[in-house]
Design an enzyme around this catalytic site. Structure first.
Site, PDB file in Angstrom:
ATOM      1  N   LYS A  22      -0.162  -0.647  11.547  1.00 13.13           N
ATOM      2  CA  LYS A  22      -0.488  -2.081  11.627  1.00 13.13           C
ATOM      3  C   LYS A  22       0.197  -2.717  12.843  1.00 13.13           C
ATOM      4  O   LYS A  22      -0.430  -3.437  13.602  1.00 13.13           O
ATOM      5  CB  LYS A  22      -0.062  -2.807  10.334  1.00 13.13           C
ATOM      6  CG  LYS A  22      -0.722  -2.231   9.075  1.00 13.13           C
ATOM      7  CD  LYS A  22      -0.375  -3.026   7.822  1.00 13.13           C
ATOM      8  CE  LYS A  22       1.079  -2.966   7.414  1.00 13.13           C
ATOM      9  NZ  LYS A  22       1.537  -1.654   6.901  1.00 13.13           N
ATOM     10  N   ARG A  97       0.875  -9.369   0.765  1.00 13.91           N
ATOM     11  CA  ARG A  97       1.333  -8.072   0.264  1.00 13.91           C
ATOM     12  C   ARG A  97       1.095  -7.943  -1.236  1.00 13.91           C
ATOM     13  O   ARG A  97       1.416  -6.931  -1.830  1.00 13.91           O
ATOM     14  CB  ARG A  97       2.828  -8.017   0.469  1.00 13.91           C
ATOM     15  CG  ARG A  97       3.381  -7.074   1.494  1.00 13.91           C
ATOM     16  CD  ARG A  97       3.653  -6.005   1.748  1.00 13.91           C
ATOM     17  NE  ARG A  97       4.546  -5.150   2.330  1.00 13.91           N
ATOM     18  CZ  ARG A  97       4.920  -5.066   3.580  1.00 13.91           C
ATOM     19  NH1 ARG A  97       4.547  -5.941   4.459  1.00 13.91           N
ATOM     20  NH2 ARG A  97       5.685  -4.094   3.954  1.00 13.91           N
ATOM     21  N   ARG A 133       9.605   7.745  13.300  1.00 12.70           N
ATOM     22  CA  ARG A 133       9.224   6.550  14.058  1.00 12.70           C
ATOM     23  C   ARG A 133      10.447   5.955  14.751  1.00 12.70           C
ATOM     24  O   ARG A 133      11.541   5.938  14.201  1.00 12.70           O
ATOM     25  CB  ARG A 133       8.650   5.541  13.067  1.00 12.70           C
ATOM     26  CG  ARG A 133       8.329   4.202  13.632  1.00 12.70           C
ATOM     27  CD  ARG A 133       7.334   3.488  12.767  1.00 12.70           C
ATOM     28  NE  ARG A 133       7.955   2.861  11.602  1.00 12.70           N
ATOM     29  CZ  ARG A 133       7.293   2.043  10.788  1.00 12.70           C
ATOM     30  NH1 ARG A 133       6.013   1.791  11.003  1.00 12.70           N
ATOM     31  NH2 ARG A 133       7.888   1.497   9.766  1.00 12.70           N
ATOM     32  N   ARG A 166      14.468   2.283  11.994  1.00  7.28           N
ATOM     33  CA  ARG A 166      14.722   1.267  10.972  1.00  7.28           C
ATOM     34  C   ARG A 166      15.517   1.861   9.813  1.00  7.28           C
ATOM     35  O   ARG A 166      15.286   3.003   9.429  1.00  7.28           O
ATOM     36  CB  ARG A 166      13.395   0.714  10.453  1.00  7.28           C
ATOM     37  CG  ARG A 166      12.886  -0.444  11.273  1.00  7.28           C
ATOM     38  CD  ARG A 166      11.474  -0.839  10.937  1.00  7.28           C
ATOM     39  NE  ARG A 166      11.178  -0.925   9.515  1.00  7.28           N
ATOM     40  CZ  ARG A 166       9.977  -1.214   9.022  1.00  7.28           C
ATOM     41  NH1 ARG A 166       8.964  -1.458   9.848  1.00  7.28           N
ATOM     42  NH2 ARG A 166       9.777  -1.279   7.735  1.00  7.28           N
ATOM     43  N   ARG A 177       8.526   2.404  -0.915  1.00  7.56           N
ATOM     44  CA  ARG A 177       7.587   1.468  -0.253  1.00  7.56           C
ATOM     45  C   ARG A 177       6.141   1.867  -0.528  1.00  7.56           C
ATOM     46  O   ARG A 177       5.267   1.013  -0.703  1.00  7.56           O
ATOM     47  CB  ARG A 177       7.864   1.423   1.251  1.00  7.56           C
ATOM     48  CG  ARG A 177       9.056   0.526   1.565  1.00  7.56           C
ATOM     49  CD  ARG A 177       9.705   0.838   2.900  1.00  7.56           C
ATOM     50  NE  ARG A 177       8.825   0.710   4.034  1.00  7.56           N
ATOM     51  CZ  ARG A 177       9.057   1.284   5.221  1.00  7.56           C
ATOM     52  NH1 ARG A 177      10.141   2.014   5.406  1.00  7.56           N
ATOM     53  NH2 ARG A 177       8.197   1.128   6.207  1.00  7.56           N
TER      54      ARG A 177
HETATM   55  P1  ADP Z   1       5.991  -1.524   6.526  1.00  3.75           P
HETATM   56  O1  ADP Z   1       4.609  -2.082   6.535  1.00  3.75           O
HETATM   57  O2  ADP Z   1       6.166  -0.397   7.478  1.00  3.75           O
HETATM   58  O3  ADP Z   1       6.495  -1.177   5.138  1.00  3.75           O
HETATM   59  P2  ADP Z   1       7.217  -4.139   7.186  1.00  3.75           P
HETATM   60  O4  ADP Z   1       8.041  -4.338   8.405  1.00  3.75           O
HETATM   61  O5  ADP Z   1       5.910  -4.831   7.095  1.00  3.75           O
HETATM   62  O6  ADP Z   1       7.074  -2.554   7.027  1.00  3.75           O
HETATM   63  O7  ADP Z   1       8.072  -4.571   5.900  1.00  3.75           O
HETATM   64  C1  ADP Z   1       9.383  -4.113   5.684  1.00  3.75           C
HETATM   65  C2  ADP Z   1       9.951  -4.760   4.428  1.00  3.75           C
HETATM   66  O8  ADP Z   1       9.989  -6.198   4.584  1.00  3.75           O
HETATM   67  C3  ADP Z   1       9.157  -4.550   3.142  1.00  3.75           C
HETATM   68  O9  ADP Z   1       9.487  -3.320   2.515  1.00  3.75           O
HETATM   69  C4  ADP Z   1       9.597  -5.770   2.312  1.00  3.75           C
HETATM   70  O10 ADP Z   1      10.892  -5.584   1.777  1.00  3.75           O
HETATM   71  C5  ADP Z   1       9.710  -6.869   3.362  1.00  3.75           C
HETATM   72  N1  ADP Z   1       8.430  -7.644   3.522  1.00  3.75           N
HETATM   73  C6  ADP Z   1       7.663  -7.694   4.645  1.00  3.75           C
HETATM   74  N2  ADP Z   1       6.583  -8.469   4.443  1.00  3.75           N
HETATM   75  C7  ADP Z   1       6.679  -8.933   3.173  1.00  3.75           C
HETATM   76  C8  ADP Z   1       5.860  -9.777   2.359  1.00  3.75           C
HETATM   77  N3  ADP Z   1       4.704 -10.301   2.819  1.00  3.75           N
HETATM   78  N4  ADP Z   1       6.250 -10.036   1.083  1.00  3.75           N
HETATM   79  C9  ADP Z   1       7.381  -9.510   0.594  1.00  3.75           C
HETATM   80  N5  ADP Z   1       8.205  -8.705   1.298  1.00  3.75           N
HETATM   81  C10 ADP Z   1       7.872  -8.415   2.577  1.00  3.75           C
END
Ligand code: ADP
Length: 224
Positions: A22, A97, A133, A166, A177
């Protein structure tokens, strides 16, 4: 099939499991589409870096691989989309999400033109993608140690920023996740499909092939 119209603020939602690409794809298409790229994960990581109250809370739910509370995410996201760079349109990466977030977004976006793009990747490919990554500390461009390494080890090709892994990109946290994705986020595929606002892109291919298909599906000639 829904296509983006040229007359309203356009919102492209990138759906897909962690590691689906993404962030990579948003970085590649944002200039072509002249849209802002908003990653809720990046916004949270920025808060952690700055040591804000939100950042302090975010550190614990992110390190556990769990979702943060909706109200915190809403305040952060809806403040961001008010900024001038979002006027023409924006790409949402990591939001919504869950169904509650999608419903809230819909309430706020009555006069917007929304298209969800599902970047589909099998679970079997995810762990390998994420645990190798590396991300630029400065511009957040992602690399992969085997599939798309930076030209100079540890340095971003675009801005020479330092690359890092990360803290939630470990096998243990990725497994959580992925579970959270299947339970809470994957139902959004049907949510947007029912609205006639979903396109699916096979994302288990080369980055370039995926970008090409995304741009075709979004019909950039009508977006511009
Ligand atoms: P990825 O898609 O690779 O899991 P992100 O950077 O989008 O990584 O998200 C990392 C973390 O940030 C998630 O595991 C969650 O804890 C938090 N997070 C990100 N976006 C949201 C959201 N829209 N709602 C709740 N938690 C979020």
């Amino acid at each position: 099939m829904a296509n983006l119209q040229a007359t309203q603020t356009q919102v492209v939602i990138l759906l897909g499991p962690p590691g689906a690409g993404k962030g990579s794809q948003a970085t590649l298409i944002k200039e072509e589409l002249e849209m802002a790229h908003i990653s809720t994960g990046d916004l949270l990581r920025e808060n952690i870096k700055q040591g804000t109250d939100l950042g302090k809370q975010a550190k614990s739910f992110m390190d556990e691989g769990k979702l943060g509370p909706d109200h915190l995410i809403f305040d952060m996201l809806f403040a961001r989309v008010e900024k001038p760079d979002c006027k023409k349109g924006y790409i949402l990466d990591g939001f919504p999400r869950n169904i509650a977030q999608a419903e809230e977004l819909q309430k706020r976006l009555r006069s917007h033109d929304v298209m969800a793009l599902n970047l589909s990747v099998p679970d079997s490919a995810i762990i390998e993608r994420i645990t190798k990554r590396e991300i630029c500390k400065t511009c957040q461009t992602p690399y992969h140690q085997d599939f798309s390494p930076s030209k100079v080890k540890g340095k971003c090709d675009l801005c020479e920023g330092e690359l890092y892994q990360r803290s939630d990109d470990t096998k243990e946290v990725v497994e959580i996740r992925l579970k959270v994705y299947h339970e809470q986020t994957a139902p959004l595929i049907e949510f947007y499909e029912k609205k006639g606002a979903l396109q699916t892109v096979d994302s288990n291919r080369s980055k370039d092939a995926i970008t090409e298909e995304i741009l075709e599906k979004l019909q950039p000639s009508t977006v511009k």
